[in-house]
Design an enzyme around this catalytic site. Sequence first.
Site, PDB file in Angstrom:
ATOM      1  N   SER A 141       0.853  -1.202   0.000  1.00 30.05           N
ATOM      2  CA  SER A 141       0.000   0.000   0.000  1.00 30.05           C
ATOM      3  C   SER A 141       0.879   1.238   0.000  1.00 30.05           C
ATOM      4  O   SER A 141       2.048   1.179   0.418  1.00 30.05           O
ATOM      5  CB  SER A 141      -0.860  -0.006   1.270  1.00 30.05           C
ATOM      6  OG  SER A 141      -1.581   1.196   1.389  1.00 30.05           O
ATOM      7  N   TYR A 154      -1.879  -0.859  10.699  1.00 30.17           N
ATOM      8  CA  TYR A 154      -1.981  -1.235   9.277  1.00 30.17           C
ATOM      9  C   TYR A 154      -0.745  -0.737   8.520  1.00 30.17           C
ATOM     10  O   TYR A 154      -0.125  -1.471   7.752  1.00 30.17           O
ATOM     11  CB  TYR A 154      -3.257  -0.647   8.683  1.00 30.17           C
ATOM     12  CG  TYR A 154      -3.416  -0.891   7.199  1.00 30.17           C
ATOM     13  CD1 TYR A 154      -3.732  -2.161   6.709  1.00 30.17           C
ATOM     14  CD2 TYR A 154      -3.247   0.139   6.275  1.00 30.17           C
ATOM     15  CE1 TYR A 154      -3.872  -2.384   5.340  1.00 30.17           C
ATOM     16  CE2 TYR A 154      -3.385  -0.070   4.915  1.00 30.17           C
ATOM     17  CZ  TYR A 154      -3.697  -1.341   4.453  1.00 30.17           C
ATOM     18  OH  TYR A 154      -3.825  -1.558   3.096  1.00 30.17           O
TER      19      TYR A 154
HETATM   20  P1  NAP Z   1     -11.386  -6.211   0.408  1.00 27.28           P
HETATM   21  O1  NAP Z   1     -12.320  -5.819  -0.670  1.00 27.28           O
HETATM   22  O2  NAP Z   1     -11.816  -6.091   1.824  1.00 27.28           O
HETATM   23  O3  NAP Z   1     -10.870  -7.708   0.096  1.00 27.28           O
HETATM   24  C1  NAP Z   1     -10.026  -8.389   1.003  1.00 27.28           C
HETATM   25  C2  NAP Z   1      -9.911  -9.834   0.567  1.00 27.28           C
HETATM   26  O4  NAP Z   1      -8.975 -10.511   1.440  1.00 27.28           O
HETATM   27  C3  NAP Z   1     -11.206 -10.616   0.655  1.00 27.28           C
HETATM   28  O5  NAP Z   1     -11.266 -11.543  -0.406  1.00 27.28           O
HETATM   29  C4  NAP Z   1     -11.088 -11.352   2.000  1.00 27.28           C
HETATM   30  O6  NAP Z   1     -11.952 -12.489   1.986  1.00 27.28           O
HETATM   31  C5  NAP Z   1      -9.603 -11.696   1.959  1.00 27.28           C
HETATM   32  N1  NAP Z   1      -8.964 -12.006   3.251  1.00 27.28           N
HETATM   33  C6  NAP Z   1      -8.909 -11.241   4.366  1.00 27.28           C
HETATM   34  N2  NAP Z   1      -8.227 -11.876   5.341  1.00 27.28           N
HETATM   35  C7  NAP Z   1      -7.835 -13.070   4.820  1.00 27.28           C
HETATM   36  C8  NAP Z   1      -7.096 -14.174   5.316  1.00 27.28           C
HETATM   37  N3  NAP Z   1      -6.627 -14.220   6.584  1.00 27.28           N
HETATM   38  N4  NAP Z   1      -6.850 -15.241   4.490  1.00 27.28           N
HETATM   39  C9  NAP Z   1      -7.324 -15.240   3.223  1.00 27.28           C
HETATM   40  N5  NAP Z   1      -8.043 -14.232   2.697  1.00 27.28           N
HETATM   41  C10 NAP Z   1      -8.291 -13.160   3.485  1.00 27.28           C
HETATM   42  O7  NAP Z   1     -10.030  -5.314   0.301  1.00 27.28           O
HETATM   43  P2  NAP Z   1      -9.203  -4.795  -0.985  1.00 27.28           P
HETATM   44  O8  NAP Z   1      -9.358  -3.327  -1.024  1.00 27.28           O
HETATM   45  O9  NAP Z   1      -9.506  -5.602  -2.171  1.00 27.28           O
HETATM   46  O10 NAP Z   1      -7.730  -5.084  -0.447  1.00 27.28           O
HETATM   47  C11 NAP Z   1      -6.897  -6.110  -0.990  1.00 27.28           C
HETATM   48  C12 NAP Z   1      -5.463  -5.801  -0.604  1.00 27.28           C
HETATM   49  O11 NAP Z   1      -5.111  -4.506  -1.111  1.00 27.28           O
HETATM   50  C13 NAP Z   1      -5.199  -5.751   0.897  1.00 27.28           C
HETATM   51  O12 NAP Z   1      -3.951  -6.335   1.179  1.00 27.28           O
HETATM   52  C14 NAP Z   1      -5.170  -4.261   1.201  1.00 27.28           C
HETATM   53  O13 NAP Z   1      -4.365  -3.978   2.322  1.00 27.28           O
HETATM   54  C15 NAP Z   1      -4.565  -3.721  -0.080  1.00 27.28           C
HETATM   55  N6  NAP Z   1      -4.836  -2.301  -0.345  1.00 27.28           N
HETATM   56  C16 NAP Z   1      -6.112  -1.840  -0.501  1.00 27.28           C
HETATM   57  C17 NAP Z   1      -6.322  -0.482  -0.759  1.00 27.28           C
HETATM   58  C18 NAP Z   1      -7.701   0.122  -0.932  1.00 27.28           C
HETATM   59  O14 NAP Z   1      -7.827   1.361  -0.903  1.00 27.28           O
HETATM   60  N7  NAP Z   1      -8.740  -0.662  -1.151  1.00 27.28           N
HETATM   61  C19 NAP Z   1      -5.235   0.386  -0.849  1.00 27.28           C
HETATM   62  C20 NAP Z   1      -3.953  -0.119  -0.689  1.00 27.28           C
HETATM   63  C21 NAP Z   1      -3.775  -1.463  -0.447  1.00 27.28           C
HETATM   64  P3  NAP Z   1     -12.399 -13.264   3.363  1.00 27.28           P
HETATM   65  O15 NAP Z   1     -12.849 -12.203   4.317  1.00 27.28           O
HETATM   66  O16 NAP Z   1     -13.480 -14.216   2.937  1.00 27.28           O
HETATM   67  O17 NAP Z   1     -11.176 -13.988   3.821  1.00 27.28           O
END
Ligand code: NAP
Length: 275
Positions: A141, A154
């Site tokens: 991130s 985080y």
């Molecule tokens: P999201 O929509 O909340 O999706 C998160 C995904 O991770 C879901 O599929 C969730 O499914 C899975 N997950 C969570 N804990 C897990 C575990 N212990 N084992 C396996 N799967 C797990 O979030 P997103 O925005 O797509 O984020 C994805 C990644 O991008 C993350 O690493 C986040 O830190 C990073 N990121 C996001 C943003 C943003 O603005 N959205 C910005 C920078 C970085 P389950 O709950 O069913 O496990």
Amino acid sequence: MKLQGKVAVITGASMGIGEAIARLFLAEGAKLVLCARDSARVEAAAQRMGAAPGQVLTMACDVSQRDQVQALAQAALREFSRIDIWVNNAGFGLNDSIEKMDIGQLRTMFDTNYFGVMECMQTAIPIMRQQGGGEIVNISSVAGHICVAYMSGYGATKHALNALGEAGRMELGRYNINVLTVCPGYIATDFASNMLKGSNPQRVGASVKYGVGADVVARATLNGMLKRKRQVVTPWHYWLAIKLNENLPGLVEWAIRRSMKPTSQVLAEAAAKQK
Ligand code: NAP
């Protein structure tokens, strides 16, 4: 078809950025092994992609559990005989003050965001070494460069992930394994509503105005991976914020402090924008 014949494991692929990467990789000809903790949601995501039979394997896997990660890799090898790409995308946030933050929740987040990636890398590396190479992609991130108030834990997991990527690239290059670290800025997914919230959650209000779709991250990830880059920041303009923070940290700190609002208000504004 840039990924024809490649096999990719993608964690956290049931929604958001993981689902967008899976969709793009599938369109580029890869065979996929997708996981999340909730198997029904990851299966639903695979259905939404419209994959042909035999192209996608879905599984429940909590990346913080070594036995589940190893079972995931074994299933991938049974189904497709190899693993060329492993995308460590699973992760979540914890929104609270340093003073009040629940240490148990903080440890749980580290177990997924950092130790989960370690578990996956330790599982993938021997397989890729035996195959003669591979691509490891860690979704970090911009918070791995610029830490934000009320997101200290985080930010720490993502700073740790950036360190892991840098060291990993140096260690694994000799085995033809590249480690790409992807640093997205604010992306319009359910990340903010899914994150754990403590007793006093606050968030940068302005960020909701600038959220782009997860497909932008997917495209940047594919391009960075094909070029075997060290790091990708996406959208690109977040590089300016990172450089500004390195050179004028007081200014960035002032801007962040000025735009903090209660998280409930920020989420309501984001929901109104989506209507
Ligand atoms: P999201 O929509 O909340 O999706 C998160 C995904 O991770 C879901 O599929 C969730 O499914 C899975 N997950 C969570 N804990 C897990 C575990 N212990 N084992 C396996 N799967 C797990 O979030 P997103 O925005 O797509 O984020 C994805 C990644 O991008 C993350 O690493 C986040 O830190 C990073 N990121 C996001 C943003 C943003 O603005 N959205 C910005 C920078 C970085 P389950 O709950 O069913 O496990």
